[in-house]
Design a protein around this motif. Sequence first.
Motif, mmCIF file in Angstrom:
data_model
loop_
_atom_site.group_PDB
_atom_site.id
_atom_site.type_symbol
_atom_site.label_atom_id
_atom_site.label_comp_id
_atom_site.label_asym_id
_atom_site.label_seq_id
_atom_site.Cartn_x
_atom_site.Cartn_y
_atom_site.Cartn_z
ATOM 1 N N ILE A 7 0.829 -1.157 -0.043
ATOM 2 C CA ILE A 7 0.036 -0.096 -0.028
ATOM 3 C C ILE A 7 0.603 1.070 -0.392
ATOM 4 N N LEU A 8 2.160 0.985 0.703
ATOM 5 C CA LEU A 8 3.408 2.384 0.727
ATOM 6 C C LEU A 8 4.487 1.823 0.054
ATOM 7 N N TYR A 9 5.109 2.355 -0.928
ATOM 8 C CA TYR A 9 6.689 1.975 -1.376
ATOM 9 C C TYR A 9 7.555 3.043 -1.246
ATOM 10 N N VAL A 10 8.179 3.773 -0.652
ATOM 11 C CA VAL A 10 9.238 4.623 -0.836
ATOM 12 C C VAL A 10 10.566 3.723 -1.762
ATOM 13 N N ASP A 11 10.926 4.243 -2.802
ATOM 14 C CA ASP A 11 12.238 3.763 -3.776
ATOM 15 C C ASP A 11 12.681 4.409 -3.543
ATOM 16 N N ASP A 12 13.947 4.159 -2.298
ATOM 17 C CA ASP A 12 15.496 5.337 -2.704
ATOM 18 C C ASP A 12 15.459 5.945 -2.464
ATOM 19 N N ILE A 13 14.862 7.176 -1.745
ATOM 20 C CA ILE A 13 14.976 8.225 -1.501
ATOM 21 C C ILE A 13 16.120 9.161 -0.997
ATOM 22 N N HIS A 14 16.247 10.290 -1.152
ATOM 23 C CA HIS A 14 17.702 11.493 -0.324
ATOM 24 C C HIS A 14 16.466 12.451 -0.532
ATOM 25 N N LEU A 15 17.503 12.826 0.280
ATOM 26 C CA LEU A 15 16.731 14.175 0.843
ATOM 27 C C LEU A 15 18.344 15.340 1.442
ATOM 28 N N THR A 16 18.511 16.106 1.170
ATOM 29 C CA THR A 16 19.700 16.801 1.863
ATOM 30 C C THR A 16 18.835 18.765 2.040
ATOM 31 N N HIS A 17 19.840 18.345 3.866
ATOM 32 C CA HIS A 17 19.925 20.287 3.893
ATOM 33 C C HIS A 17 21.036 20.769 3.338
ATOM 34 N N VAL A 19 24.037 21.109 2.277
ATOM 35 C CA VAL A 19 25.133 19.733 2.128
ATOM 36 C C VAL A 19 25.042 18.575 3.117
ATOM 37 N N THR A 20 24.162 18.732 3.912
ATOM 38 C CA THR A 20 23.642 17.882 4.275
ATOM 39 C C THR A 20 22.936 16.658 4.234
ATOM 40 N N PRO A 21 23.617 15.593 4.033
ATOM 41 C CA PRO A 21 22.351 14.463 3.873
ATOM 42 C C PRO A 21 21.702 14.682 5.241
ATOM 43 N N LEU A 22 20.042 14.477 4.792
ATOM 44 C CA LEU A 22 19.326 13.614 6.005
ATOM 45 C C LEU A 22 19.221 12.535 5.204
ATOM 46 N N LEU A 23 18.440 12.111 4.126
ATOM 47 C CA LEU A 23 17.726 10.925 4.276
ATOM 48 C C LEU A 23 18.648 10.220 2.750
ATOM 49 N N ASP A 24 19.636 9.202 2.560
ATOM 50 C CA ASP A 24 20.012 8.673 1.393
ATOM 51 C C ASP A 24 19.908 7.697 0.727
ATOM 52 N N GLY A 25 18.819 7.492 -0.107
ATOM 53 C CA GLY A 25 18.701 6.107 -0.487
ATOM 54 C C GLY A 25 17.435 5.675 0.085
ATOM 55 N N ALA A 26 16.745 5.986 1.012
ATOM 56 C CA ALA A 26 16.277 5.194 2.342
ATOM 57 C C ALA A 26 14.791 4.421 0.930
ATOM 58 N N SER A 27 14.512 3.081 1.745
ATOM 59 C CA SER A 27 13.328 2.559 0.555
ATOM 60 C C SER A 27 13.104 1.943 1.618
ATOM 61 N N LEU A 28 11.548 1.024 1.416
ATOM 62 C CA LEU A 28 10.286 0.767 2.441
ATOM 63 C C LEU A 28 9.350 0.233 1.333
ATOM 64 N N GLN A 56 4.642 15.968 3.566
ATOM 65 C CA GLN A 56 4.488 17.028 3.799
ATOM 66 C C GLN A 56 6.190 17.103 3.766
ATOM 67 N N LEU A 57 6.885 16.235 2.809
ATOM 68 C CA LEU A 57 8.058 16.743 2.758
ATOM 69 C C LEU A 57 8.426 15.690 1.770
ATOM 70 N N LYS A 58 9.152 16.556 0.725
ATOM 71 C CA LYS A 58 8.957 16.188 -1.013
ATOM 72 C C LYS A 58 10.472 15.501 -1.329
ATOM 73 N N PRO A 59 11.006 14.310 -0.986
ATOM 74 C CA PRO A 59 12.474 14.169 -1.773
ATOM 75 C C PRO A 59 13.272 14.962 -2.701
ATOM 76 N N ASP A 60 14.404 14.832 -2.541
ATOM 77 C CA ASP A 60 15.166 15.547 -3.616
ATOM 78 C C ASP A 60 15.499 14.285 -5.014
ATOM 79 N N ARG A 61 15.160 12.789 -4.564
ATOM 80 C CA ARG A 61 15.138 11.992 -5.407
ATOM 81 C C ARG A 61 14.805 10.803 -5.066
#
Length: 122
Positions: A7-17, A19-28, A56-61
């Motif tokens: 029902i929910l699939y997170v595919d390789d998301i990345h988020l930076t603030h 130059v600091t990576p907050l999420l680096d390839g998260a999947s679920l 609430q947030l949109k991934p960079d990638r």
Amino acid sequence: MAASPPILYVDDIHLTHGVTPLLDGASLSVGRDDRICLVWRNGSGKSTLFRHCSGQLKPDRGTIYFNGKPIDYSYDSLRKLRNQVGVVSQSPEEQLFGFDVRENLTFGLLNQGLEERKVEWR
């Protein structure tokens, strides 16, 4: 018996603030009847990941899918998504009113116009 699609699939998301990576390839991947427990150290990105799942947030990638469709970040799509997906913080100081989790959840449902008996059933 084949497993149902997530029902929910997170595919390789990345988020930076900056130059600091907050999420680096998260999947679920979460199935309809799944119950999950996400355990990491403080500051590791758990809340950030779940804020992505509710739009609430949109991934960079990367891409987040809900019911097999990528999340569309338009106003109307986010309203529909947030009627079905929500984030409840574990910290009382981050709650809407400082009530317990149940009171915050029922407030949201009642605010959507659901009758009290239907809210209690949910």
